[in-house]
Design a protein around this motif. Structure first.
Motif, PDB file in Angstrom:
ATOM      1  N   LEU A  45      45.136  31.943  -2.213  1.00 53.99           N
ATOM      2  CA  LEU A  45      44.739  33.119  -1.458  1.00 53.99           C
ATOM      3  C   LEU A  45      44.075  34.120  -2.388  1.00 53.99           C
ATOM      4  CD1 LEU A  45      44.783  34.627   1.232  1.00 53.99           C
ATOM      5  CD2 LEU A  45      47.035  35.500   0.609  1.00 53.99           C
ATOM      6  N   LYS A  46      42.813  34.471  -2.076  1.00 51.47           N
ATOM      7  CA  LYS A  46      42.041  35.454  -2.839  1.00 51.47           C
ATOM      8  C   LYS A  46      41.371  36.378  -1.832  1.00 51.47           C
ATOM      9  CE  LYS A  46      42.177  33.051  -6.821  1.00 51.47           C
ATOM     10  NZ  LYS A  46      42.131  33.243  -8.183  1.00 51.47           N
ATOM     11  N   ALA A  47      41.780  37.625  -1.799  1.00 43.97           N
ATOM     12  CA  ALA A  47      41.222  38.622  -0.878  1.00 43.97           C
ATOM     13  C   ALA A  47      41.292  38.111   0.559  1.00 43.97           C
ATOM     14  CB  ALA A  47      39.806  39.006  -1.285  1.00 43.97           C
ATOM     15  N   GLU A  48      40.157  37.956   1.233  1.00 47.88           N
ATOM     16  CA  GLU A  48      40.106  37.530   2.636  1.00 47.88           C
ATOM     17  C   GLU A  48      39.719  36.066   2.781  1.00 47.88           C
ATOM     18  OE1 GLU A  48      41.031  39.415   5.315  1.00 47.88           O
ATOM     19  OE2 GLU A  48      41.722  40.778   3.764  1.00 47.88           O
ATOM     20  N   ALA A 100      37.125  31.176   4.680  1.00 48.18           N
ATOM     21  CA  ALA A 100      37.390  32.526   5.173  1.00 48.18           C
ATOM     22  C   ALA A 100      38.608  32.566   6.089  1.00 48.18           C
ATOM     23  CB  ALA A 100      36.168  33.052   5.918  1.00 48.18           C
ATOM     24  N   HIS A 107      35.090  28.587  -0.796  1.00 50.05           N
ATOM     25  CA  HIS A 107      35.825  29.647  -0.128  1.00 50.05           C
ATOM     26  C   HIS A 107      35.962  29.318   1.357  1.00 50.05           C
ATOM     27  CE1 HIS A 107      34.744  31.728  -3.784  1.00 50.05           C
ATOM     28  NE2 HIS A 107      35.529  32.736  -3.438  1.00 50.05           N
TER      29      HIS A 107
END
Length: 138
Positions: A30-33, A45, A43
């Motif tokens: 998990l990285k930001a959104e 989303a 990535h």
């Protein structure tokens, strides 16, 4: 909100992401959104409570449903085959009669499209979840 337990179970779905060990996929972080594969750096989303299993287009991938949307719409013209007698309410009543859901049942709908049947039947079962691999239907 996606639970930490569910996130810990997710693995990179990319077929060209080479696993560290045969048969094992990389756990997503998990990285930001977004969820990120530590190996291939794709990535995925997180959108309105669900994980988009298609990597962002910046990563070079575009869903065939999106890339061929015009051809897909022409081939499967839902307006031509979606006759009134096959309306959503008619299908819903037939589904409820067929499944006879109880409060102890679990409901998983594969190919759920916009998820209306999961939404309509969510209280008839212990839990309900819908999965659809095509973002154009979400």
């Amino acid at each position: 909100m996606i639970s930490a337990r569910l996130i810990s179970a997710l693995r990179c779905p990319a077929t060209d992401c080479v696993p560290a060990k045969a048969g094992e996929r990389h756990a997503l972080e998990l990285k930001a959104e977004a969820l990120v594969c530590p190996n291939c750096k794709r990535h995925y989303a997180i959108r309105a409570g669900y994980v988009d299993a298609m990597p962002d287009e910046a990563g070079g991938h575009k869903s065939a449903y999106v890339a061929q949307e015009g051809e897909f719409a022409h081939t499967l013209d839902y307006r031509r085959i979606g006759l009134p007698m096959l309306g959503a309410a008619v299908r819903q009543r037939a589904l409820r009669r067929f499944l006879q859901l109880t409060s102890s049942d679990r409901l998983i709908e594969l190919g759920c499209g916009n998820g209306k049947f999961v939404l309509w039947n969510r209280r008839a079962a212990t839990w309900a979840v819908g999965v659809d691999p095509a973002p154009v239907f979400a």
